[in-house]
Motif scaffolding. Structure first.
Motif, short mmCIF file in Angstrom:
data_model
loop_
_atom_site.label_atom_id
_atom_site.label_comp_id
_atom_site.label_asym_id
_atom_site.label_seq_id
_atom_site.Cartn_x
_atom_site.Cartn_y
_atom_site.Cartn_z
N GLU A 16 0.84 -1.19 0.00
CA GLU A 16 0.00 0.00 0.00
C GLU A 16 0.88 1.25 0.00
O GLU A 16 1.64 1.48 0.92
CB GLU A 16 -0.87 -0.01 1.25
CG GLU A 16 -1.76 1.19 1.41
CD GLU A 16 -3.19 0.91 1.03
OE1 GLU A 16 -3.94 1.88 0.89
OE2 GLU A 16 -3.55 -0.26 0.86
N LEU A 17 0.79 2.03 -1.06
CA LEU A 17 1.57 3.26 -1.18
C LEU A 17 0.65 4.47 -1.12
O LEU A 17 -0.39 4.48 -1.77
CB LEU A 17 2.35 3.27 -2.50
CG LEU A 17 3.42 2.20 -2.67
CD1 LEU A 17 3.93 2.18 -4.09
CD2 LEU A 17 4.56 2.43 -1.71
N LYS A 18 1.06 5.46 -0.33
CA LYS A 18 0.30 6.71 -0.25
C LYS A 18 0.96 7.71 -1.18
O LYS A 18 2.18 7.82 -1.21
CB LYS A 18 0.30 7.23 1.18
CG LYS A 18 -0.39 6.31 2.14
CD LYS A 18 -0.27 6.82 3.55
CE LYS A 18 -0.79 5.76 4.50
NZ LYS A 18 -0.11 5.78 5.78
N GLU A 19 0.16 8.45 -1.92
CA GLU A 19 0.72 9.42 -2.85
C GLU A 19 0.44 10.85 -2.40
O GLU A 19 -0.58 11.13 -1.78
CB GLU A 19 0.18 9.20 -4.27
CG GLU A 19 -1.31 9.19 -4.42
CD GLU A 19 -1.96 7.83 -4.33
OE1 GLU A 19 -3.19 7.80 -4.15
OE2 GLU A 19 -1.27 6.81 -4.41
N LYS A 20 1.41 11.72 -2.69
CA LYS A 20 1.28 13.15 -2.40
C LYS A 20 1.68 13.93 -3.64
O LYS A 20 2.73 13.67 -4.23
CB LYS A 20 2.22 13.56 -1.25
CG LYS A 20 1.82 13.02 0.08
CD LYS A 20 2.73 13.53 1.16
CE LYS A 20 2.35 12.92 2.50
NZ LYS A 20 3.20 13.38 3.57
N VAL A 21 0.83 14.88 -4.04
CA VAL A 21 1.14 15.73 -5.18
C VAL A 21 1.98 16.89 -4.66
O VAL A 21 1.55 17.64 -3.78
CB VAL A 21 -0.14 16.23 -5.87
CG1 VAL A 21 0.20 17.16 -7.02
CG2 VAL A 21 -0.98 15.07 -6.35
N VAL A 22 3.19 17.04 -5.19
CA VAL A 22 4.10 18.09 -4.74
C VAL A 22 3.88 19.36 -5.54
O VAL A 22 3.79 20.45 -4.98
CB VAL A 22 5.57 17.63 -4.87
CG1 VAL A 22 6.52 18.74 -4.48
CG2 VAL A 22 5.81 16.41 -4.01
N ALA A 23 3.77 19.24 -6.86
CA ALA A 23 3.62 20.43 -7.70
C ALA A 23 2.83 20.09 -8.96
O ALA A 23 3.00 19.02 -9.53
CB ALA A 23 4.98 20.99 -8.09
N ILE A 24 1.97 21.01 -9.35
CA ILE A 24 1.25 20.91 -10.63
C ILE A 24 1.59 22.17 -11.42
O ILE A 24 1.49 23.28 -10.90
CB ILE A 24 -0.27 20.79 -10.43
CG1 ILE A 24 -0.60 19.49 -9.70
CG2 ILE A 24 -0.99 20.85 -11.77
CD1 ILE A 24 -2.05 19.31 -9.38
N ASN A 25 1.99 21.98 -12.67
CA ASN A 25 2.39 23.10 -13.50
C ASN A 25 1.60 23.11 -14.79
O ASN A 25 1.48 22.07 -15.46
CB ASN A 25 3.90 22.98 -13.81
CG ASN A 25 4.47 24.22 -14.42
OD1 ASN A 25 3.89 25.29 -14.29
ND2 ASN A 25 5.60 24.08 -15.08
N ARG A 26 1.04 24.26 -15.15
CA ARG A 26 0.32 24.39 -16.42
C ARG A 26 1.32 24.86 -17.47
O ARG A 26 2.02 25.86 -17.28
CB ARG A 26 -0.82 25.39 -16.31
CG ARG A 26 -1.70 25.39 -17.55
CD ARG A 26 -2.78 26.39 -17.42
NE ARG A 26 -2.22 27.72 -17.72
CZ ARG A 26 -2.95 28.81 -17.90
NH1 ARG A 26 -4.25 28.77 -17.78
NH2 ARG A 26 -2.38 29.95 -18.17
N VAL A 27 1.37 24.13 -18.57
CA VAL A 27 2.30 24.43 -19.64
C VAL A 27 1.50 24.86 -20.87
O VAL A 27 0.48 24.26 -21.18
CB VAL A 27 3.16 23.20 -19.98
CG1 VAL A 27 4.17 23.52 -21.06
CG2 VAL A 27 3.85 22.69 -18.74
N VAL A 28 1.97 25.90 -21.56
CA VAL A 28 1.27 26.40 -22.74
C VAL A 28 2.17 26.26 -23.96
O VAL A 28 3.33 26.68 -23.94
CB VAL A 28 0.87 27.89 -22.57
CG1 VAL A 28 0.14 28.39 -23.80
CG2 VAL A 28 0.03 28.08 -21.34
N LYS A 29 1.62 25.66 -25.00
CA LYS A 29 2.34 25.55 -26.27
C LYS A 29 1.57 26.41 -27.28
O LYS A 29 0.39 26.18 -27.52
CB LYS A 29 2.38 24.09 -26.72
CG LYS A 29 3.03 23.87 -28.06
CD LYS A 29 2.95 22.40 -28.43
CE LYS A 29 3.43 22.18 -29.84
NZ LYS A 29 3.22 20.79 -30.25
#
Length: 173
Positions: A16-29
């Protein structure tokens, strides 16, 4: 009162692994037809018992990027020697312009660390540690440097065997 950490095994045989979101980045092309948006997610997974990994996922949707990051993190797991809730010795590591320093702490000190380092250390199961991020604050490089520092840690029994010393001579624990 100490808590016993038990590895819960899923039906597929994995822990059983617990996940944590550290960073979310929006990228524009920018293209001829306009702007195309996508997202990248930096995720840390761990079982709070000495196993931790990090992954990067990229997709058009945030949730899909997080899912890809979790899958990538599960492929990059490392084992961390955790003794009595802390690490066995000081460690300095560098990744890009980010430099991190982690030190063992006395029982009850808690995780004294900044944002992205805290997520990695807590996921690894370290409960008492002093950590400092030196240099760049880029979450990607700080997480990579923290993982590198944790992977460079050596278990006390290994050090005592390499030096032909008793375990009590190497570490007081």
């Amino acid at each position: 009162m100490s808590k016993a950490i038990v590895n819960k095994v899923k039906p597929g045989g994995e822990m059983e692994l617990k996940e944590k979101v550290v960073a979310i980045n929006r990228v524009v092309k920018t293209t001829k037809g306009g702007r195309t948006f996508s997202f990248s997610a930096l995720v840390v997974v761990g079982n709070s018992n000495g196993v931790v990994g990090t992954g990067l996922g990229k997709a058009k949707e945030v949730q899909e990027a997080i899912t890809k990051g979790i899958e990538d993190a599960k492929k990059n797991l490392i084992k961390v020697p955790v003794m009595h809730g802390t690490i066995p010795h000081d460690q300095l590591a560098r990744e890009g312009a980010a430099k991190v320093l982690i030190k063992p702490a006395a029982h009850g000190a808690g995780v004294i660390a900044g944002g992205s380092m805290r997520a990695v250390l807590e996921s690894a199961g370290v409960t008492d540690v002093l950590a400092k991020s030196l240099g760049s604050a880029n979450p990607h490089n700080v997480v990579k440097a923290t993982i590198k520092a944790l992977s460079l840690l050596r278990e006390p029994i290994t050090v005592s065997r390499n030096r032909n010393l008793k375990l009590t001579k190497v570490f007081n624990g």
